[in-house]
Design a protein around this motif. Sequence first.
Motif, short mmCIF file in Angstrom:
data_model
loop_
_atom_site.label_atom_id
_atom_site.label_comp_id
_atom_site.label_asym_id
_atom_site.label_seq_id
_atom_site.Cartn_x
_atom_site.Cartn_y
_atom_site.Cartn_z
N GLN A 86 0.85 -1.19 0.00
CA GLN A 86 0.00 0.00 0.00
C GLN A 86 0.89 1.24 0.00
N VAL A 87 0.29 2.38 -0.32
CA VAL A 87 1.06 3.62 -0.39
C VAL A 87 0.59 4.60 0.67
N VAL A 88 1.56 5.32 1.25
CA VAL A 88 1.26 6.53 2.02
C VAL A 88 1.70 7.67 1.11
N PRO A 89 0.77 8.42 0.54
CA PRO A 89 1.15 9.46 -0.40
C PRO A 89 2.04 10.52 0.26
N ALA A 90 2.81 11.21 -0.55
CA ALA A 90 3.64 12.30 -0.03
C ALA A 90 2.77 13.29 0.74
N ARG A 91 3.26 13.72 1.90
CA ARG A 91 2.62 14.76 2.72
C ARG A 91 1.32 14.31 3.37
N ARG A 92 1.05 12.99 3.41
CA ARG A 92 -0.21 12.50 3.95
C ARG A 92 0.00 11.44 5.03
N GLY A 93 -1.09 10.98 5.63
CA GLY A 93 -1.02 9.98 6.67
C GLY A 93 -1.93 8.80 6.38
N ARG A 94 -1.57 7.65 6.95
CA ARG A 94 -2.39 6.45 6.88
C ARG A 94 -2.27 5.70 8.20
N ALA A 95 -3.27 4.92 8.55
CA ALA A 95 -3.23 4.12 9.77
C ALA A 95 -3.76 2.72 9.47
N VAL A 96 -3.23 1.74 10.18
CA VAL A 96 -3.64 0.35 9.99
C VAL A 96 -3.82 -0.32 11.34
N ARG A 97 -4.69 -1.32 11.37
CA ARG A 97 -4.89 -2.12 12.57
C ARG A 97 -4.01 -3.36 12.48
N LEU A 98 -3.30 -3.66 13.55
CA LEU A 98 -2.50 -4.87 13.63
C LEU A 98 -2.96 -5.71 14.81
#
Length: 200
Positions: free
Chosen positions: A6-18
């Motif tokens: 998956q990608v985290v675009p430049a200047r952005r955020g992402r979160a995932v559950r583990l």
Amino acid sequence: MGSEMQVVPARRGRAVRLKAGQAIRIVNTHGSQVVDTWAFNADDMGEFMSMEHLHATLGSVFPVTGGALVTNRRRPILVLEEDSSPGRHDTVIAACDVHRYALLGCQGYHDNCTDNLHAALGMLGLRSGETPAPLNLWMNIPIGAEGRIEWGEPLSKPGDHVVLRAAMDCIVAMSTCPQDMIPINGANCTPTEVHYEVLG
């Protein structure tokens, strides 16, 4: 079983559950991107990975491969299982925010890691009442003998990666730092995307 990259675009955020025992592999695709990284207890957002508590546990400001990353309740939440880079990650500097960019002379709004964190959590229907100090992956902040800090360029190279394995059910959030006014994302001060995948 791993998921797709998956990608985290430049200047952005992402979160995932583990789930406990799962891991996330974060790849510095272009080699010089800092990734502000947080982890929260999935059952209690008031417990989160804490750099201040990590310093006391490690006796160092640098995380070590094979070492646990601990929470504000001094419990392991992630383990730095692999690190293909020289291992210089920052645990001292707070996440950038609108106030930081204003002090650097920015006029108007500037993307920032603080807002990216809360936006990423919001995508999962979550919220945190605070912005913990992040683990700044690949951020190179040399600390001199007198305690002075410098804003160094990353020592990582394209394709370097870390694997963070969950010691408890948790939420991992990442922000590709939008800093383009000092060279923490490389000499050309250009934020780029990074990639990640969840590993079983």
